[in-house]
Write a protein that holds these residues in place. Structure first.
Motif, PDB file in Angstrom:
ATOM      1  N   LYS B 410      -4.148  18.728   2.004  1.00 35.17           N
ATOM      2  CA  LYS B 410      -3.134  18.944   3.027  1.00 35.17           C
ATOM      3  C   LYS B 410      -2.669  20.398   3.003  1.00 35.17           C
ATOM      4  O   LYS B 410      -2.390  21.008   4.026  1.00 35.17           O
ATOM      5  CB  LYS B 410      -1.925  18.060   2.715  1.00 35.17           C
ATOM      6  N   THR B 412      -4.330  22.983   2.474  1.00 33.32           N
ATOM      7  CA  THR B 412      -5.269  23.801   3.245  1.00 33.32           C
ATOM      8  C   THR B 412      -4.975  23.682   4.737  1.00 33.32           C
ATOM      9  O   THR B 412      -4.903  24.680   5.449  1.00 33.32           O
ATOM     10  CB  THR B 412      -6.717  23.346   2.965  1.00 33.32           C
ATOM     11  N   ARG B 413      -4.824  22.437   5.196  1.00 30.41           N
ATOM     12  CA  ARG B 413      -4.600  22.254   6.636  1.00 30.41           C
ATOM     13  C   ARG B 413      -3.272  22.842   7.073  1.00 30.41           C
ATOM     14  O   ARG B 413      -3.146  23.405   8.142  1.00 30.41           O
ATOM     15  CB  ARG B 413      -4.656  20.765   6.992  1.00 30.41           C
ATOM     16  N   PHE B 416      -3.541  27.057   6.562  1.00 31.17           N
ATOM     17  CA  PHE B 416      -4.712  27.814   6.999  1.00 31.17           C
ATOM     18  C   PHE B 416      -4.366  28.851   8.069  1.00 31.17           C
ATOM     19  O   PHE B 416      -4.679  30.033   7.942  1.00 31.17           O
ATOM     20  CB  PHE B 416      -5.793  26.861   7.526  1.00 31.17           C
ATOM     21  N   LYS B 417      -3.696  28.402   9.116  1.00 28.60           N
ATOM     22  CA  LYS B 417      -3.440  29.323  10.245  1.00 28.60           C
ATOM     23  C   LYS B 417      -2.468  30.433   9.872  1.00 28.60           C
ATOM     24  O   LYS B 417      -2.572  31.539  10.388  1.00 28.60           O
ATOM     25  CB  LYS B 417      -2.922  28.546  11.447  1.00 28.60           C
ATOM     26  N   LEU B 422      -8.259  34.277  12.836  1.00 30.23           N
ATOM     27  CA  LEU B 422      -9.620  34.082  13.349  1.00 30.23           C
ATOM     28  C   LEU B 422      -9.857  35.003  14.532  1.00 30.23           C
ATOM     29  O   LEU B 422      -9.078  35.024  15.487  1.00 30.23           O
ATOM     30  CB  LEU B 422      -9.808  32.629  13.799  1.00 30.23           C
TER      31      LEU B 422
END
Lengths: 218, 483
Positions: B410, B412-413, B416-417, B422
């Motif tokens: 969790k 990571t999710r 991440f942003k 990106l």
């Protein structure tokens, strides 16, 4: 009062949001109290996972979302598996694949990603983990009635085990029973051809495409 | 309202060196002075205590006048878009990026051919900048070569105001009469004189000529603009070795003297007028006798000017996103990346010239798109890192376990942003996927993105009666030009 659909939707939502909390209980409830057959449930979950895989393919969600969803699926499958084995119906899988990293190699993440993406593509995936000798791949394939064996090697020094796996299959007279896919950073289509494998996946997406193609579903 | 990320991490001058530069600036202004071809400005300076020679037109400006005018200049300036979501505040270390104006040529988006830039190109490039996420303000990209030469300033203003909702930094095509008309058009769009003053949607970019000359037409423009209290950039384009000293420190001294000399006039005329300090520090290439925008020297001078602006606590007119390449190639991307990093990390504020190519002669949509991509990445650099219990991730490390995976955590999710930026166009996929998508290089992808934006992106149109009024102003000006 919640209906069977409500509970199922709740479980599918767990899958969608990669939230494992309570997923097992919801699956149990559907099987034991809501009269859902294990095959019906597996098909519903696979369909959802396929949708999630498509979203990843379109770049709408990220890898960790897909892997997270696949892990929820795995945890639900531990509840479902015994019920499925007792059931007379068969779940609708694209195919069954045994996947693992070869002996002497403890790299794990690559085959895990491939496993998640195969699940999302509708495969039944038997993950045997890393550091696995050829006989373990073959044993798992025999026990699960697999169509494909996928062997990953991340080191040039462990690549020969992929070759050993194919030799072992030949020795046992099982070579034609299974398609063999090899993968991992140092491997190449040339290597696959050299050792007599059926396919090569340069990355996870290609591994899934090759797997589908090998069993005539691509 | 847009928030500008803070730069300022990159410094090359010590405090001692900054002070030495400042003292040199004061010496140049007081001992050598500026030649000003404008009677009114000379009188203004004389009355305030400057040593003015009306025959040579040289005004020697005492230190206290320079210091007082620095104090009078606002430390924080709010600039407006015609859509309030694009408003932003210039101050301190906050960075904002915009396009550049005045290029003669454009690389045709369809054919790649180098040709004269037209009004239509200006409209399209402005609309492109309106759509790009990392572009905060607009300049009139290119030149309307198909407009009557005396009216280029008005055509530029129309092209930009109709095609962006972001703030507009307008190049001064100088002279009192033209500037009055430019103000009239800006007032039409803002909804009146008072509305424009309260919420300036346009900043004027006016400039001295180096070394140390303030031209009559440029000061006339300054007078008209500053009387209205509107924000103004007064910044020279210096060429080290030709119109400024060959030394980088000397170039920065002269640039500063020219810019701050202008601020003395601005603050005497209308105290508290938003003034944006700085310059475009260029070099003359001694091998080819051509101006260079992007060399190690221009990057160093840009960082020095940023540090000077922080010392003065006046927002800086920055420069970045330029290349001396003649096409959108590897050189273009490399030079732009270095320049954008230097501008952002040094904490420049109103940073213009995104998309400048070939010594400032050329513009192209694909290069602007690539710069936008690079700014996105560099903004992530400016954000820096968060260090707290959650990001130190001891629990996550335990949860993943030995030889485990972070992919399904969790943690990571969730993060991440926040942690990873990106990019859109830079190729990050596998070889196979890249091939399956046509095996395109960055320029080709940038061209496709530009075409897609131009096909799809719409700017809220100005009310028809306002557009009609703008056309009337231009039409009546055209008659005068003809006569």
């Amino acid at each position: 009062m919640s209906t069977k659909e409500d509970v199922l939707n709740e479980l599918l939502k767990r899958l969608d949001e990669a939230e494992p909390e309570g997923a097992d209980e919801l699956a149990k409830e559907l099987l034991e109290k809501r009269g859902m057959s294990p095959v019906e449930l597996v098909n519903a979950l696979s369909k959802k996972l396929k949708e999630i895989g498509d979203k990843f393919g379109r770049g709408e969600i990220f890898l960790m979302d897909l892997v997270g969803s696949a892990e929820v699926m795995n945890s639900v499958m531990t509840v479902l598996r015994p019920a499925l084995e007792k059931s007379k119906e068969k779940a609708e899988y694209v195919g069954t694949i045994v996947i693992g990293t070869v002996e002497g190699d403890i790299h794990d993440i690559g085959q895990r990603i491939v496993a998640s993406m195969l699940q999302a593509a509708g495969f039944r995936v038997i993950q045997i983990g890393n550091d696995q000798p050829p006989e373990n791949f073959i044993k798992a394939a025999e026990e699960n009635g697999a169509d494909i064996i996928g062997a990953s090697a991340l080191l040039t020094t462990t690549m020969p085990v992929q070759k050993k796996l194919i030799e072992e299959l030949k020795k046992r007279g099982l070579r034609d029973k299974y398609k063999v896919i090899v993968g991992g950073a140092p491997t190449s289509p040339e290597w696959a051809e050299e050792i007599g494998a059926d396919g090569h996946g340069a990355d996870a997406t290609e591994a899934v495409e090759v797997a589908k193609r090998l069993i005539g579903k691509g | 309202m847009r928030g500008g990320l803070k730069g300022g991490q990159l410094k090359i001058l010590t405090n001692d060196q900054i002070y030495d530069i400042h003292l040199a600036v004061l010496k140049v202004l007081e001992q050598h002075g500026i030649k000003i071809e404008h009677e009114g400005a000379l009188k203004l300076l004389k009355d305030a205590g400057a040593d003015v020679d009306f025959k040579t037109k040289i005004a020697k400006i005492p230190q206290y006048l320079v210091e007082e005018s620095i104090k009078k200049a606002p430390k924080t300036i709010r600039l407006y878009g015609r859509n309030p979501k694009y408003d932003f505040v210039l101050e301190g270390l906050r960075t904002y990026f915009g396009t550049g104006s005045g290029q003669t040529y454009v690389l045709d988006l369809e054919t790649g051919e180098r040709r004269r830039c037209t009004f239509k190109d200006m409209e399209e490039l402005t609309r492109l900048g309106d759509a790009l996420e990392n572009i905060d303000f607009a300049m009139g990209s290119g030149t309307a070569s198909d407009a009557p030469s005396g009216l280029m300033g008005l055509y530029e203003e129309k092209a930009v105001l109709l095609n962006t909702e972001k703030h507009f930094v307008m190049y001064s095509y100088h002279g009192a009469e033209l500037t009055k008309l430019q103000i009239k058009i800006a007032e039409l769009v803002a909804g009146g004189e008072e509305e424009l003053r309260r919420k300036p949607i346009v900043t004027l970019y006016d400039e001295p000529q180096s070394p140390l000359i303030f031209g009559r037409d440029y000061i006339e423009a300054l007078f008209e603009w500053v009387k209205k209290g509107l924000p103004i950039v007064w910044a020279p384009c210096t060429q080290s070795g030709a119109t400024a000293p060959v030394t980088l420190a000397g170039s920065v001294v002269q640039t500063s003297a020219e810019s701050l000399g202008g601020n003395v006039i601005i603050q005497l005329l209308n105290p508290g007028t938003p003034f944006i300090y700085g310059g475009v520090p260029l070099v003359l290439d001694m091998k080819y006798a051509v101006t260079s925008y992007t060399t190690a020297s221009t990057l160093l001078m840009a960082v020095m000017l940023a540090q000077m602006s922080h010392y003065y606590d006046i927002p800086l007119w920055g420069t970045t996103g330029c290349t001396d390449s003649k096409l959108t190639d590897a050189q273009a991307a490399a030079e732009a990346a270095l320049y954008i990093a230097a501008a952002a990390l040094s904490g420049q504020n109103l940073i213009h010239d995104i998309g400048y190519m070939d010594s400032g002669l050329l513009c192209s949509a694909d290069f602007i798109v690539i710069c936008d991509e690079l700014i996105g990445m560099i903004k992530r650099l400016l954000q820096g890192v968060e260090v707290n219990e959650e990001t130190l991730a001891v629990e996550a490390i335990k949860e993943a376990g030995h030889a485990g995976s972070y992919l399904s955590l969790k943690h990571t999710r969730k993060l991440f942003k926040q942690e990873h930026y990106l990019t859109d166009l830079l190729s990050k996929s596998s070889w196979r996927k890249w091939i399956s998508e046509g095996g395109k290089d960055l320029t080709k992808k940038a061209r496709e993105k530009a075409r897609k934006i131009l096909k799809e992106h719409e700017v809220t149109p100005l009310p028809k009666d306002v557009v009609d009024e703008i056309d009337k102003v231009i039409k009546s000006a055209a008659k005068e030009v003809v006569h």
